[in-house]
Design a protein around this motif. Sequence first.
Motif, PDB file in Angstrom:
ATOM      1  N   ARG A 298      51.449  65.895  11.981  1.00  0.00           N
ATOM      2  CA  ARG A 298      52.478  66.921  12.148  1.00  0.00           C
ATOM      3  C   ARG A 298      53.767  66.298  12.659  1.00  0.00           C
ATOM      4  NH1 ARG A 298      50.400  69.357  16.133  1.00  0.00           N
ATOM      5  NH2 ARG A 298      48.757  70.325  14.889  1.00  0.00           N
ATOM      6  N   PHE A 299      53.621  65.410  13.637  1.00  0.00           N
ATOM      7  CA  PHE A 299      54.781  64.744  14.213  1.00  0.00           C
ATOM      8  C   PHE A 299      55.479  63.859  13.185  1.00  0.00           C
ATOM      9  CE2 PHE A 299      56.320  60.754  16.147  1.00  0.00           C
ATOM     10  CZ  PHE A 299      57.377  61.259  16.901  1.00  0.00           C
ATOM     11  N   LEU A 300      54.716  63.020  12.491  1.00  0.00           N
ATOM     12  CA  LEU A 300      55.305  62.109  11.512  1.00  0.00           C
ATOM     13  C   LEU A 300      55.980  62.873  10.374  1.00  0.00           C
ATOM     14  CD1 LEU A 300      52.527  59.355  11.314  1.00  0.00           C
ATOM     15  CD2 LEU A 300      54.732  59.213  12.476  1.00  0.00           C
ATOM     16  N   ALA A 301      55.340  63.946   9.936  1.00  0.00           N
ATOM     17  CA  ALA A 301      55.941  64.761   8.862  1.00  0.00           C
ATOM     18  C   ALA A 301      57.271  65.352   9.322  1.00  0.00           C
ATOM     19  CB  ALA A 301      54.979  65.854   8.439  1.00  0.00           C
ATOM     20  N   SER A 302      57.336  65.781  10.580  1.00  0.00           N
ATOM     21  CA  SER A 302      58.566  66.382  11.108  1.00  0.00           C
ATOM     22  C   SER A 302      59.698  65.364  11.190  1.00  0.00           C
ATOM     23  CB  SER A 302      58.314  66.983  12.496  1.00  0.00           C
ATOM     24  OG  SER A 302      58.188  65.967  13.489  1.00  0.00           O
ATOM     25  N   LYS A 303      59.354  64.080  11.230  1.00  0.00           N
ATOM     26  CA  LYS A 303      60.350  63.010  11.289  1.00  0.00           C
ATOM     27  C   LYS A 303      60.654  62.425   9.902  1.00  0.00           C
ATOM     28  CE  LYS A 303      60.678  63.001  15.816  1.00  0.00           C
ATOM     29  NZ  LYS A 303      61.932  63.339  16.507  1.00  0.00           N
ATOM     30  N   ASN A 304      60.108  63.067   8.853  1.00  0.00           N
ATOM     31  CA  ASN A 304      60.298  62.587   7.473  1.00  0.00           C
ATOM     32  C   ASN A 304      59.776  61.150   7.290  1.00  0.00           C
ATOM     33  OD1 ASN A 304      61.612  65.022   6.769  1.00  0.00           O
ATOM     34  ND2 ASN A 304      63.551  64.216   7.543  1.00  0.00           N
ATOM     35  N   TYR A 305      58.781  60.812   8.063  1.00  0.00           N
ATOM     36  CA  TYR A 305      58.229  59.454   8.068  1.00  0.00           C
ATOM     37  C   TYR A 305      57.679  59.037   6.707  1.00  0.00           C
ATOM     38  CZ  TYR A 305      54.938  55.719   9.485  1.00  0.00           C
ATOM     39  OH  TYR A 305      54.232  54.541   9.609  1.00  0.00           O
ATOM     40  N   PHE A 306      57.035  59.976   6.019  1.00  0.00           N
ATOM     41  CA  PHE A 306      56.375  59.652   4.763  1.00  0.00           C
ATOM     42  C   PHE A 306      57.296  59.743   3.544  1.00  0.00           C
ATOM     43  CE2 PHE A 306      52.927  61.304   7.521  1.00  0.00           C
ATOM     44  CZ  PHE A 306      52.083  60.202   7.497  1.00  0.00           C
ATOM     45  N   ASP A 307      58.502  60.207   3.750  1.00  0.00           N
ATOM     46  CA  ASP A 307      59.413  60.412   2.621  1.00  0.00           C
ATOM     47  C   ASP A 307      59.671  59.102   1.872  1.00  0.00           C
ATOM     48  OD1 ASP A 307      59.465  62.901   3.725  1.00  0.00           O
ATOM     49  OD2 ASP A 307      61.653  63.092   3.736  1.00  0.00           O
ATOM     50  N   ASN A 308      59.535  59.178   0.551  1.00  0.00           N
ATOM     51  CA  ASN A 308      59.835  58.047  -0.341  1.00  0.00           C
ATOM     52  C   ASN A 308      58.976  56.815  -0.058  1.00  0.00           C
ATOM     53  OD1 ASN A 308      62.022  59.580  -1.522  1.00  0.00           O
ATOM     54  ND2 ASN A 308      63.200  59.103   0.318  1.00  0.00           N
ATOM     55  N   THR A 309      57.725  57.047   0.362  1.00  0.00           N
ATOM     56  CA  THR A 309      56.778  55.941   0.554  1.00  0.00           C
ATOM     57  C   THR A 309      55.801  55.894  -0.620  1.00  0.00           C
ATOM     58  OG1 THR A 309      55.236  57.309   1.839  1.00  0.00           O
ATOM     59  CG2 THR A 309      56.948  56.104   3.060  1.00  0.00           C
ATOM     60  N   LYS A 310      55.243  54.718  -0.838  1.00  0.00           N
ATOM     61  CA  LYS A 310      54.382  54.517  -2.001  1.00  0.00           C
ATOM     62  C   LYS A 310      52.914  54.325  -1.605  1.00  0.00           C
ATOM     63  CE  LYS A 310      58.159  52.364  -4.563  1.00  0.00           C
ATOM     64  NZ  LYS A 310      58.662  51.121  -5.212  1.00  0.00           N
ATOM     65  N   CYS A 311      52.046  54.959  -2.354  1.00  0.00           N
ATOM     66  CA  CYS A 311      50.609  54.732  -2.165  1.00  0.00           C
ATOM     67  C   CYS A 311      50.295  53.348  -2.736  1.00  0.00           C
ATOM     68  CB  CYS A 311      49.798  55.809  -2.872  1.00  0.00           C
ATOM     69  SG  CYS A 311      50.073  57.473  -2.193  1.00  0.00           S
ATOM     70  N   HIS A 312      49.755  52.473  -1.894  1.00  0.00           N
ATOM     71  CA  HIS A 312      49.683  51.069  -2.253  1.00  0.00           C
ATOM     72  C   HIS A 312      48.311  50.594  -2.710  1.00  0.00           C
ATOM     73  CE1 HIS A 312      48.353  51.252   1.950  1.00  0.00           C
ATOM     74  NE2 HIS A 312      47.634  50.175   1.684  1.00  0.00           N
ATOM     75  N   ARG A 313      47.306  51.441  -2.580  1.00  0.00           N
ATOM     76  CA  ARG A 313      45.957  50.956  -2.910  1.00  0.00           C
ATOM     77  C   ARG A 313      45.151  52.026  -3.642  1.00  0.00           C
ATOM     78  NH1 ARG A 313      41.422  48.557   1.337  1.00  0.00           N
ATOM     79  NH2 ARG A 313      40.330  47.275  -0.167  1.00  0.00           N
ATOM     80  N   LEU A 314      44.596  51.631  -4.755  1.00  0.00           N
ATOM     81  CA  LEU A 314      43.761  52.520  -5.571  1.00  0.00           C
ATOM     82  C   LEU A 314      42.476  51.786  -5.914  1.00  0.00           C
ATOM     83  CD1 LEU A 314      43.510  55.120  -7.481  1.00  0.00           C
ATOM     84  CD2 LEU A 314      44.421  53.621  -9.267  1.00  0.00           C
ATOM     85  N   GLY A 315      41.374  52.531  -5.893  1.00  0.00           N
ATOM     86  CA  GLY A 315      40.113  51.973  -6.343  1.00  0.00           C
ATOM     87  C   GLY A 315      39.600  52.775  -7.525  1.00  0.00           C
ATOM     88  N   THR A 316      38.888  52.125  -8.412  1.00  0.00           N
ATOM     89  CA  THR A 316      38.281  52.830  -9.538  1.00  0.00           C
ATOM     90  C   THR A 316      36.765  52.909  -9.320  1.00  0.00           C
ATOM     91  OG1 THR A 316      38.343  50.720 -10.735  1.00  0.00           O
ATOM     92  CG2 THR A 316      40.101  52.303 -11.191  1.00  0.00           C
ATOM     93  N   ASP A 317      36.102  51.736  -9.231  1.00  0.00           N
ATOM     94  CA  ASP A 317      34.680  51.730  -8.863  1.00  0.00           C
ATOM     95  C   ASP A 317      34.507  52.200  -7.423  1.00  0.00           C
ATOM     96  OD1 ASP A 317      33.789  50.762 -11.316  1.00  0.00           O
ATOM     97  OD2 ASP A 317      34.194  48.696 -10.735  1.00  0.00           O
ATOM     98  N   PHE A 318      35.512  51.910  -6.596  1.00  0.00           N
ATOM     99  CA  PHE A 318      35.534  52.361  -5.209  1.00  0.00           C
ATOM    100  C   PHE A 318      36.638  53.421  -5.118  1.00  0.00           C
ATOM    101  CE2 PHE A 318      36.837  51.611  -0.682  1.00  0.00           C
ATOM    102  CZ  PHE A 318      35.661  52.078  -0.129  1.00  0.00           C
ATOM    103  N   PRO A 319      36.275  54.702  -5.296  1.00  0.00           N
ATOM    104  CA  PRO A 319      37.255  55.757  -5.607  1.00  0.00           C
ATOM    105  C   PRO A 319      38.074  56.281  -4.420  1.00  0.00           C
ATOM    106  CG  PRO A 319      35.066  56.693  -5.506  1.00  0.00           C
ATOM    107  CD  PRO A 319      34.895  55.226  -5.280  1.00  0.00           C
ATOM    108  N   ILE A 320      39.106  55.534  -4.043  1.00  0.00           N
ATOM    109  CA  ILE A 320      40.020  55.989  -3.012  1.00  0.00           C
ATOM    110  C   ILE A 320      41.463  55.743  -3.450  1.00  0.00           C
ATOM    111  CG2 ILE A 320      38.390  55.501  -1.136  1.00  0.00           C
ATOM    112  CD1 ILE A 320      40.302  53.048  -0.505  1.00  0.00           C
ATOM    113  N   LEU A 321      42.364  56.568  -2.944  1.00  0.00           N
ATOM    114  CA  LEU A 321      43.797  56.304  -3.055  1.00  0.00           C
ATOM    115  C   LEU A 321      44.320  56.217  -1.630  1.00  0.00           C
ATOM    116  CD1 LEU A 321      46.416  56.055  -4.755  1.00  0.00           C
ATOM    117  CD2 LEU A 321      46.696  58.524  -4.436  1.00  0.00           C
ATOM    118  N   GLN A 322      44.882  55.070  -1.271  1.00  0.00           N
ATOM    119  CA  GLN A 322      45.347  54.847   0.098  1.00  0.00           C
ATOM    120  C   GLN A 322      46.867  54.880   0.155  1.00  0.00           C
ATOM    121  OE1 GLN A 322      43.176  51.837   2.211  1.00  0.00           O
ATOM    122  NE2 GLN A 322      44.861  51.386   3.609  1.00  0.00           N
ATOM    123  N   CYS A 323      47.376  55.619   1.140  1.00  0.00           N
ATOM    124  CA  CYS A 323      48.814  55.813   1.301  1.00  0.00           C
ATOM    125  C   CYS A 323      49.170  55.710   2.787  1.00  0.00           C
ATOM    126  CB  CYS A 323      49.232  57.192   0.778  1.00  0.00           C
ATOM    127  SG  CYS A 323      48.552  57.672  -0.830  1.00  0.00           S
TER     128      CYS A 323
END
Length: 286
Positions: free
Chosen positions: A148-173
């Motif tokens: 909630r705090f980070l969102a209020s500071k626009n912390y995540f704005d214009n950031t990229k999800c850097h890790r994806l798995g296919t056999d290991f099914p996660i998207l990390q951001c």
Amino acid sequence: MVTGKDRQKQLAREHYERQRQARVDREQKARRTAIIGTTTAVVVVIGGIVAATALLGGNDDDVATASASASAAPSATAAAAEEPKPYDPATGTCGYVADTASGQVKNVGMPPAKVSTAPETMTIKTTLGDIVATLDTAKAPCTANSFRFLASKNYFDNTKCHRLGTDFPILQCGDPLAKADGKNPTDGQGGPGYRFVDENLEGAKYDRGVLAMANSGPNTNGSQFFIVFGDTGLNPAYTPFGTVTKGLGIIDKVAKQGVLPGGTGDGTGAPKEPVEIKHVTITGKS
């Protein structure tokens, strides 16, 4: 009968856990270095001979002994060893502490200690559409408060999800400095400069739709998180703090495109189809 796909998933999961342990070791070493380095700065005041010994590789006992003799010096070691505090129902507070081992930092301050456990919804607006999740504020109040705090500071704005798995099914951001190009060696190391406790681990499962914190060891949560879009089989070591209710299809489509070359060797890497977070909003239950 174990299939080839099952074996790939197992290998990916084991590699992910080994990577986590390696991060734990690096974090512990960094914290130890920070403690010794800070102590050395104090020792310089005491005498050049002792300072030279510490700087040129004197053992920990030398540093500790010299530090003890500086009775007027502040306790840098105690400050560096400070641990975050879990949610206290009596006061409605969480304890966040500075992350002394964090190198890649986007500093927007520290979350307020006072938290709310009222139901909330998080909307992650991406270049590919909205991903919506309900937050488990009752079982992970410190985590929800941080987001909630980070969102209020626009912390995540214009950031990229850097890790994806296919056999290991996660998207990390959530790494604010990630380039997600398959080339940047510091992707996955970014954070807000503070950390907080693990929560909601008892009986935790990481099935499709789970929203959980990435970490580099116990109580090292920052801003990185992952969304599960399959069966991971992970051990209960990552704070689950929400459930995706809309937008998993977006991740499914991204996963079909695969990952860029230069991954970690476990089938994960930067997604070929970029996923950029434009904005995150958190609202109370209507």
